[in-house]
Enzyme design. Structure first.
Site, PDB file in Angstrom:
ATOM      1  N   LYS A 284      -4.768  29.140  -9.666  1.00 38.46           N
ATOM      2  CA  LYS A 284      -3.331  29.370  -9.538  1.00 38.46           C
ATOM      3  C   LYS A 284      -2.618  28.022  -9.592  1.00 38.46           C
ATOM      4  CE  LYS A 284      -0.211  29.310  -6.597  1.00 38.46           C
ATOM      5  NZ  LYS A 284       0.844  28.885  -7.534  1.00 38.46           N
TER       6      LYS A 284
ATOM      7  N   GLU B 284      -7.079  19.589   0.479  1.00 35.74           N
ATOM      8  CA  GLU B 284      -6.595  18.219   0.226  1.00 35.74           C
ATOM      9  C   GLU B 284      -5.098  18.263   0.482  1.00 35.74           C
ATOM     10  OE1 GLU B 284      -8.422  15.778  -0.309  1.00 35.74           O
ATOM     11  OE2 GLU B 284     -10.288  16.534  -1.160  1.00 35.74           O
TER      12      GLU B 284
ATOM     13  N   CYS C  73       0.474  12.243  -2.806  1.00 36.25           N
ATOM     14  CA  CYS C  73      -0.094  12.430  -1.468  1.00 36.25           C
ATOM     15  C   CYS C  73      -0.581  11.112  -0.869  1.00 36.25           C
ATOM     16  CB  CYS C  73      -1.242  13.428  -1.537  1.00 36.25           C
ATOM     17  SG  CYS C  73      -2.463  12.937  -2.748  1.00 36.25           S
TER      18      CYS C  73
ATOM     19  N   GLU D 134       6.149  13.167   6.156  1.00 38.52           N
ATOM     20  CA  GLU D 134       5.930  12.965   4.722  1.00 38.52           C
ATOM     21  C   GLU D 134       7.195  13.368   3.975  1.00 38.52           C
ATOM     22  OE1 GLU D 134       3.347  15.700   2.527  1.00 38.52           O
ATOM     23  OE2 GLU D 134       2.485  13.998   1.465  1.00 38.52           O
TER      24      GLU D 134
HETATM   25  P1  NAD Z   1       2.699  23.328  -1.545  1.00 38.16           P
HETATM   26  O1  NAD Z   1       1.771  23.452  -0.403  1.00 38.16           O
HETATM   27  O2  NAD Z   1       4.079  23.828  -1.383  1.00 38.16           O
HETATM   28  O3  NAD Z   1       2.131  24.069  -2.809  1.00 38.16           O
HETATM   29  C1  NAD Z   1       0.805  23.847  -3.270  1.00 38.16           C
HETATM   30  C2  NAD Z   1       0.311  25.093  -3.929  1.00 38.16           C
HETATM   31  O4  NAD Z   1       0.229  26.118  -2.940  1.00 38.16           O
HETATM   32  C3  NAD Z   1       1.219  25.630  -5.033  1.00 38.16           C
HETATM   33  O5  NAD Z   1       0.412  26.128  -6.072  1.00 38.16           O
HETATM   34  C4  NAD Z   1       1.956  26.755  -4.333  1.00 38.16           C
HETATM   35  O6  NAD Z   1       2.410  27.740  -5.233  1.00 38.16           O
HETATM   36  C5  NAD Z   1       0.872  27.290  -3.424  1.00 38.16           C
HETATM   37  N1  NAD Z   1       1.360  28.076  -2.281  1.00 38.16           N
HETATM   38  C6  NAD Z   1       2.606  28.128  -1.754  1.00 38.16           C
HETATM   39  N2  NAD Z   1       2.624  28.997  -0.711  1.00 38.16           N
HETATM   40  C7  NAD Z   1       1.374  29.491  -0.576  1.00 38.16           C
HETATM   41  C8  NAD Z   1       0.750  30.390   0.324  1.00 38.16           C
HETATM   42  N3  NAD Z   1       1.433  30.980   1.298  1.00 38.16           N
HETATM   43  N4  NAD Z   1      -0.573  30.622   0.188  1.00 38.16           N
HETATM   44  C9  NAD Z   1      -1.290  30.003  -0.774  1.00 38.16           C
HETATM   45  N5  NAD Z   1      -0.745  29.175  -1.672  1.00 38.16           N
HETATM   46  C10 NAD Z   1       0.563  28.894  -1.569  1.00 38.16           C
HETATM   47  O7  NAD Z   1       2.649  21.796  -1.966  1.00 38.16           O
HETATM   48  P2  NAD Z   1       3.382  21.121  -3.195  1.00 38.16           P
HETATM   49  O8  NAD Z   1       4.809  20.998  -2.822  1.00 38.16           O
HETATM   50  O9  NAD Z   1       3.025  21.797  -4.467  1.00 38.16           O
HETATM   51  O10 NAD Z   1       2.650  19.706  -3.251  1.00 38.16           O
HETATM   52  C11 NAD Z   1       3.024  18.702  -2.416  1.00 38.16           C
HETATM   53  C12 NAD Z   1       2.050  18.569  -1.271  1.00 38.16           C
HETATM   54  O11 NAD Z   1       0.729  18.445  -1.778  1.00 38.16           O
HETATM   55  C13 NAD Z   1       2.305  17.306  -0.478  1.00 38.16           C
HETATM   56  O12 NAD Z   1       2.187  17.571   0.878  1.00 38.16           O
HETATM   57  C14 NAD Z   1       1.205  16.385  -0.949  1.00 38.16           C
HETATM   58  O13 NAD Z   1       0.886  15.373  -0.050  1.00 38.16           O
HETATM   59  C15 NAD Z   1       0.087  17.319  -1.207  1.00 38.16           C
HETATM   60  N6  NAD Z   1      -0.880  16.747  -2.153  1.00 38.16           N
HETATM   61  C16 NAD Z   1      -2.099  16.383  -1.689  1.00 38.16           C
HETATM   62  C17 NAD Z   1      -3.029  15.820  -2.556  1.00 38.16           C
HETATM   63  C18 NAD Z   1      -4.388  15.411  -2.058  1.00 38.16           C
HETATM   64  O14 NAD Z   1      -5.281  15.189  -2.873  1.00 38.16           O
HETATM   65  N7  NAD Z   1      -4.605  15.308  -0.768  1.00 38.16           N
HETATM   66  C19 NAD Z   1      -2.718  15.637  -3.907  1.00 38.16           C
HETATM   67  C20 NAD Z   1      -1.466  16.031  -4.343  1.00 38.16           C
HETATM   68  C21 NAD Z   1      -0.553  16.599  -3.447  1.00 38.16           C
END
Ligand code: NAD
Length: 499
Positions: free
Chosen positions: A192, A268, A302, A401
């Site tokens: 997804k 992650e 991140c 963050e």
């Molecule tokens: P997000 O958590 O909003 O979304 C991530 C994914 O989760 C998307 O595909 C989203 O559609 C999905 N999602 C949303 N609600 C959900 C639910 N209830 N159940 C399951 N999936 C759901 O994060 P984002 O805004 O896309 O990305 C930013 C975040 O990701 C930041 O906090 C960043 O630090 C983190 N990040 C971490 C890494 C790492 O390797 N640690 C890398 C990149 C980004």
């Protein structure tokens, strides 16, 4: 990749792009079961790029069913390792041949500078899949030292159906970090992508199938996370979910797993990463690394070093040089090859970032660079590179963050204080440490609680090193390296009593 392209040539390439907009299930594109679509918006100008299938639970169920069938009949999971490697290397060839197209898709979908997509994201993504493909036929299993009456083999097997939930900040690269090791280990996948950035994932899935990865092994289901996430993570026939995203959604995933089949969850998550600059640091070396750390990918990273914890004796020199250096990163249209700072992903996220800037001002941070939305007439979500000086560790912008181009400079009076402040966070993903003293470098690199500590640099390591976080930055897993490969497999003991 050919990166001598001029802006006009890039625009011509964009005009030729063909968008894959439907779900990719069982080796074919198909509309969502409901027939609904949603608009994927270009963050640089607010226009609609394409209308994408808005999938729901019905589509997830279909994708999981075909992935399960593919796994059980062994078309990929039981393929000889050398043959699996050959198919994956063909996949790599196709990715290389289509690298520019993937780079353009990520640039327009996520607002990422094409400079970064071409030079960093897509080469890294391809290298990741290549690296894991090469590993497939170089892994040996073990025989335990049980004595002459027993043969006890310790073997690794693919886990089964693996769900993958991806973020929007590095669309193709985060997909590669997950599918590389998971495919190499023989699993079937239901992916997804982030709702905002599905285009490269759908194209990559098609290339995988053209390369010979069997139907049903790699499925992509686009749509809203709030709908698809629970459907995938509560599914009783999914064995594992690998997630990159926010800490709050990560918590939900653990609940979904607990409430369903205790599927393995790998998280992650976010970070509030420190860059620690000691009094003896080589400031000229610190500057470009501090810049990259704070502002690469508009701070939508991140591992972004959003807290610059610097010894007071060198703070003014560093800040002066850093502010001067920011002028070397032009902000503008991400498709211009000179641009280093593009728009933020969407208006609501820009509003969040601008709100943090207001909070920073109200709580007493000293705004020394940027702080405003710019290029409004473009229709894009552009925010200036922003630096706050004299930030106290208790302030909101030092703790939460922001995921945008906002750097908090926190002055300290000793090395010990610097390391203590670095660790005063619930997160623990990445850190940088700048010092000329190798004794301090070794000691403090151990003392900082983070999954990756880079010394006299800003780095996430390379494909040979694991990436993932301590504390609320991660749970159970690592991306990259053979550690990632292992986490996509189950450990089995086969105990044979000899007669
Ligand atoms: P997000 O958590 O909003 O979304 C991530 C994914 O989760 C998307 O595909 C989203 O559609 C999905 N999602 C949303 N609600 C959900 C639910 N209830 N159940 C399951 N999936 C759901 O994060 P984002 O805004 O896309 O990305 C930013 C975040 O990701 C930041 O906090 C960043 O630090 C983190 N990040 C971490 C890494 C790492 O390797 N640690 C890398 C990149 C980004």
């Amino acid at each position: 990749m050919n990166f001598t392209l001029k802006s006009s040539a890039i625009q011509a390439e964009v005009a030729k792009l063909r968008f894959r907009t439907k779900a990719f299930i069982n080796g074919k594109f198909s509309p969502s079961a409901s027939g609904k679509t949603y608009a994927s918006i270009n963050p640089a100008n607010g226009t609609t790029i394409a209308n994408i299938a808005a999938c729901d639970e019905t589509d997830i169920n279909r994708a999981v069913a075909v992935a399960r069938k593919a796994f059980e009949d062994g078309r990929w999971s039981q393929m000889k390792p050398g043959d699996r490697k050959t198919v994956m290397l063909k996949f790599v060839e196709l990715l290389e041949a289509n690298a520019m197209e993937i780079a353009l898709l990520d640039s327009i979908d996520a607002g990422k500078p094409i400079y970064d997509c071409v030079n960093i994201d897509i080469p890294d993504a391809i290298h990741c899949i290549h690296w894991h493909a090469e590993l497939i036929d170089k892994l040996y299993e073990r025989v335990a030292p049980c004595g002459p009456d027993t043969v006890a083999m310790i073997v690794r097997e693919p886990i089964g159906v693996v769900g993958m939930i991806l973020p929007w900040n590095f669309p193709a690269q985060m997909m590669a970090w997950k599918i590389g090791p998971a495919l190499a280990a023989g699993n079937s996948l239901v992916i997804k992508p982030a709702k905002q950035t599905s285009l490269s994932a759908l194209f990559i899935a098609e290339l995988a199938t053209v390369a010979g990865i069997p139907d049903g092994v790699l499925n992509v289901v686009p749509g809203a996370g709030s709908v698809l996430g629970p459907a995938l993570c509560r599914h009783m026939d999914v064995d594992m979910v690998a997630f990159t995203g926010s800490t709050s959604v990560g918590r939900d995933l653990l609940r979904y797993s607990a409430d369903s089949n205790l599927k393995r969850i790998i998280l992650e998550l976010g970070g509030k990463n420190p860059q620690v600059v000691l009094s003896d640091a080589d400031i000229d070396n610190v500057v470009p690394h501090a810049m990259n750390s704070a502002f690469w990918n508009m701070g939508e990273n991140c591992s972004s070093g959003s807290r610059l914890i610097v010894h007071r004796s060198v703070k003014n020199e560093l800040l002066k040089k850093l502010i001067k250096y920011t002028a070397t990163w032009p902000l503008g249209d991400p498709l211009n090859p000179k641009t280093r700072v593009g728009p933020l992903i969407e208006p609501s996220h820009m509003a969040t970032v601008l709100n943090y800037i207001e909070i920073g001002k109200k709580e007493g941070g000293k705004l020394v660079l940027g702080g405003k939305q710019v290029r409004q007439r473009s229709g894009g979500n552009f925010v200036e590179l922003t630096i706050f000086d004299e930030v106290k560790k208790s302030m909101t912008i030092a703790k939460e963050e922001i995921f945008g181009p906002v750097l908090a400079v926190i002055p300290v009076d000793s090395d010990e204080e610097a390391v203590a402040v670095a660790n005063e966070t619930n997160y623990g993903l990445a850190a940088s440490l700048h010092t000329r003293d190798m004794n301090k470098a070794h000691r403090y690199a151990r003392a900082i609680r983070a999954g990756v500590v880079s010394v006299n640099s800003f780095s996430e390591g390379d494909l040979t090193t694991p990436f993932g976080g301590f504390k609320e930055s991660g749970f159970f897993g690592r991306d990259k390296s053979s550690y990632a490969h292992e986490q996509y497999s189950e450990l089995k003991t086969i105990w044979m009593q000899l007669g």
